[in-house]
Write a protein that holds these residues in place. Structure first.
Motif, PDB file in Angstrom:
ATOM      1  N   GLY A 170     -90.963 -36.678   3.967  1.00  0.00           N
ATOM      2  CA  GLY A 170     -90.719 -35.286   4.355  1.00  0.00           C
ATOM      3  C   GLY A 170     -89.253 -35.065   4.666  1.00  0.00           C
ATOM      4  N   THR A 171     -88.697 -35.995   5.375  1.00  0.00           N
ATOM      5  CA  THR A 171     -87.293 -35.861   5.750  1.00  0.00           C
ATOM      6  C   THR A 171     -86.410 -35.864   4.510  1.00  0.00           C
ATOM      7  N   GLU A 172     -86.787 -36.858   3.618  1.00  0.00           N
ATOM      8  CA  GLU A 172     -85.973 -36.922   2.398  1.00  0.00           C
ATOM      9  C   GLU A 172     -86.045 -35.613   1.624  1.00  0.00           C
ATOM     10  N   ALA A 173     -87.288 -35.103   1.528  1.00  0.00           N
ATOM     11  CA  ALA A 173     -87.442 -33.839   0.805  1.00  0.00           C
ATOM     12  C   ALA A 173     -86.630 -32.742   1.469  1.00  0.00           C
ATOM     13  N   GLN A 174     -86.779 -32.776   2.838  1.00  0.00           N
ATOM     14  CA  GLN A 174     -86.032 -31.753   3.581  1.00  0.00           C
ATOM     15  C   GLN A 174     -84.543 -31.913   3.365  1.00  0.00           C
ATOM     16  N   MET A 175     -84.118 -33.186   3.442  1.00  0.00           N
ATOM     17  CA  MET A 175     -82.690 -33.433   3.271  1.00  0.00           C
ATOM     18  C   MET A 175     -82.251 -33.034   1.873  1.00  0.00           C
ATOM     19  N   GLY A 176     -83.140 -33.352   0.905  1.00  0.00           N
ATOM     20  CA  GLY A 176     -82.842 -32.960  -0.477  1.00  0.00           C
ATOM     21  C   GLY A 176     -82.654 -31.456  -0.583  1.00  0.00           C
ATOM     22  N   LEU A 177     -83.620 -30.765   0.028  1.00  0.00           N
ATOM     23  CA  LEU A 177     -83.527 -29.297  -0.004  1.00  0.00           C
ATOM     24  C   LEU A 177     -82.247 -28.825   0.652  1.00  0.00           C
ATOM     25  N   GLN A 178     -81.990 -29.441   1.828  1.00  0.00           N
ATOM     26  CA  GLN A 178     -80.790 -29.077   2.589  1.00  0.00           C
ATOM     27  C   GLN A 178     -79.549 -29.273   1.718  1.00  0.00           C
ATOM     28  N   GLU A 179     -79.568 -30.438   1.076  1.00  0.00           N
ATOM     29  CA  GLU A 179     -78.403 -30.791   0.244  1.00  0.00           C
ATOM     30  C   GLU A 179     -78.249 -29.778  -0.902  1.00  0.00           C
ATOM     31  N   ALA A 180     -79.401 -29.492  -1.556  1.00  0.00           N
ATOM     32  CA  ALA A 180     -79.368 -28.544  -2.681  1.00  0.00           C
ATOM     33  C   ALA A 180     -78.875 -27.186  -2.212  1.00  0.00           C
ATOM     34  N   TYR A 181     -79.355 -26.831  -1.022  1.00  0.00           N
ATOM     35  CA  TYR A 181     -78.978 -25.522  -0.483  1.00  0.00           C
ATOM     36  C   TYR A 181     -77.479 -25.462  -0.245  1.00  0.00           C
ATOM     37  N   SER A 182     -76.971 -26.529   0.442  1.00  0.00           N
ATOM     38  CA  SER A 182     -75.539 -26.453   0.730  1.00  0.00           C
ATOM     39  C   SER A 182     -74.713 -26.553  -0.548  1.00  0.00           C
ATOM     40  N   GLN A 183     -75.282 -27.283  -1.535  1.00  0.00           N
ATOM     41  CA  GLN A 183     -74.569 -27.347  -2.816  1.00  0.00           C
ATOM     42  C   GLN A 183     -74.501 -25.959  -3.450  1.00  0.00           C
TER      43      GLN A 183
END
Ligand SMILES: *[C@@H]1O[C@H](CO)[C@@H](O)[C@H](O)[C@H]1NC(C)=O
Length: 470
Positions: free
Chosen positions: A81-94
């Motif tokens: 979940g965290t990874e997914a969240q982090m992935g999303l976070q990363e994609a968002y900031s990108q």
């Protein structure tokens, strides 16, 4: 999640401790997994069983396995979940970074576009400035700068191209289609201009220099039009010019086209030859045919698709008078033999302003009317006995009408004349050359005693000799 795991573990431990005293150690290994170690007292002796596990130990082991599996599942799930969240976070900031970058790029492009627009505007202004300015003194090889034979007293006066004070700054609405100073044709033209002879004076003419037409010189080419609009046209000088213009001024209209409204003014013949207009006017009403004339500060012309005569005041730059020429044929009813809707043809001579045309009543015979130059009212009319459509062109000198036999033949004649003072016509035979084989306009200028003509793109002039017929 960790909190849940601990709670579950604790409840298990409570259950386990009910079996006897047990020590629990727990820590995180490198994989962030919980490691549990139990130390349990043996119910029978204080030593570890050497082989095998007691049923209690087996039960604990299996329960521990369950706990481990549960913890692992919970921990693993949470990690995912965290990874997914982090992935999303990363994609968002990108995406945000990308958006910011695009925004910056857009801003830069907008700035560049504005700069370019400004540059274009500056260049356009520069072009206008250059066009309104004289060209730098640049003498074509082999042409002397002070060619006083051309226009005595004027020489090559580039400064004439400068705007007249308070007048010509805003006149650049349209421009000479050619601007080809220094073209090879120029030198040829220049050479021809240089041979321009002085106006002929003859003792046999009267005090006004009037007489019968005796002969016509060879055509001298002053300028060639460069676009199809100039295949035929009309060029004029005002024999009685009015300020702000003078009689050196040359006016020109290229008449091919359905909306002919551009009137070019050149300071003198020299500037016409070079293609440098100093004045460009846009006429409020379109011009028909090549019949226009210039007289006393006004341009006289036939309004397109009508028998309406127009007087355009050059000083005021407006239409000063308009009047229908009663019964006159127009737009191809009674043109000269070459066509071109040359039904109504103005003429100027020593006596004033005339118009040459025909009517149904005259059955196509040439009618001449003398006009009041101010109001355009017909003062007097004469009906000749020559059909207008059979002649190539006509002009009036000293109150006599002359007609040209052919517009295309390089060697033709003036073979008819009509004298308005005696109302007599007669056949004459005065040689006339259509050097360029398509003569669309012939007019007389009483000030210079020359014929001006427009022969297949070429603006040409002819000297005339007047006098008493032998
Ligand atoms: C003038 O010449 C034209 C063309 O050659 C001819 O049709 C016409 O009849 C001549 N007119 C006179 C009056 O000689």
């Amino acid at each position: 999640m960790w909190f849940l795991a601990v709670v579950v573990t604790c409840s298990l431990l409570v259950g386990t401790q009910a079996q006897g005293t047990a020590n629990l150690k727990r820590w995180n290994d490198q994989n962030r997994r919980c490691q549990y170690t139990f130390t349990v007292e043996s119910p029978t002796e204080a030593s570890c069983p050497s082989s095998g596990f007691s049923p209690e130990t087996e039960a604990l082991k299996s329960r521990l396995g369950l706990v481990e599996a549960l913890v692992a599942r919970l921990a693993g799930g949470e990690t995912l979940g965290t990874e997914a969240q982090m992935g999303l976070q990363e994609a968002y900031s990108q995406a945000v970074r990308e958006r910011d970058r695009l925004q910056q790029e857009k801003d830069r492009s907008t700035e560049q576009m504005e700069e370019l627009q400004q540059m274009v505007e500056e260049l356009q202004q520069e072009v206008l400035r250059l066009r309104n300015k004289p060209c730098p003194q640049q003498v074509p090889p082999g042409v002397p700068l002070s060619d006083s034979r051309v226009q005595p007293g004027t020489g090559i006066t580039h400064s004439n191209l400068m705007a007249r004070p308070g007048r010509t700054q805003d006149t650049g609405r349209v421009r000479d289609p050619s601007w080809s100073y220094g073209s090879p044709a120029y030198q040829e033209l220049k050479a021809e201009v240089a041979e321009f002879p002085a106006p002929n004076t003859d003792e046999t003419t009267d005090s006004r220099g009037c007489g019968e037409l005796l002969s016509i010189g060879d055509p001298i080419t002053h300028r060639k039009a460069d676009s199809i609009a100039g295949k035929y046209g009309v060029w004029m000088q005002d024999p009685e010019a009015v300020t702000p213009y003078n009689s050196n001024m040359v006016w020109r209209i290229d008449t091919v086209g359905s909306e002919v409204r551009q009137l070019y003014g050149y300071d003198d013949m020299e500037q016409l030859s070079r293609g440098f207009p100093s004045k460009v006017l846009l006429l409020p009403e379109a011009v028909e045919s090549t019949g226009a004339a210039m007289y006393r500060g006004s341009l006289y012309y036939q309004r397109r698709l009508s028998r309406t005569l127009i007087r355009y005041d050059l000083g005021l730059e407006t239409i000063a008078a308009r009047r229908d020429l009663q019964h006159a044929g127009f737009h191809g009813q009674f043109p000269y033999s070459w066509g071109g809707y040359t039904d109504i043809d103005f003429a100027v001579d020593e006596n004033g302003l005339w118009v040459i045309y025909s009517t149904s009543k005259a059955k196509g015979a040439i009618v001449i009317s003398q006009l009041d130059p101010h109001t355009l009212e017909v003062k007097q009319s004469w009906e000749t006995n020559i059909r207008k459509t059979t002649v190539a062109n006509a002009f009036i000198i000293c109150g006599r009408l002359y007609t040209v036999a052919s517009y295309a033949s390089p060697d033709t004649t003036i073979n008819y004349s009509y004298d308005t003072s005696t109302k007599q016509s007669k056949a004459v035979s005065i040689p006339f050359k259509n050097k360029h084989r398509y003569n669309s306009m012939v007019d007389y200028n009483p000030a210079s005693k020359k014929l001006l003509a427009w022969d297949n793109f070429h603006m040409v002039s002819y000297d005339v000799r007047l006098g008493k017929q032998q």
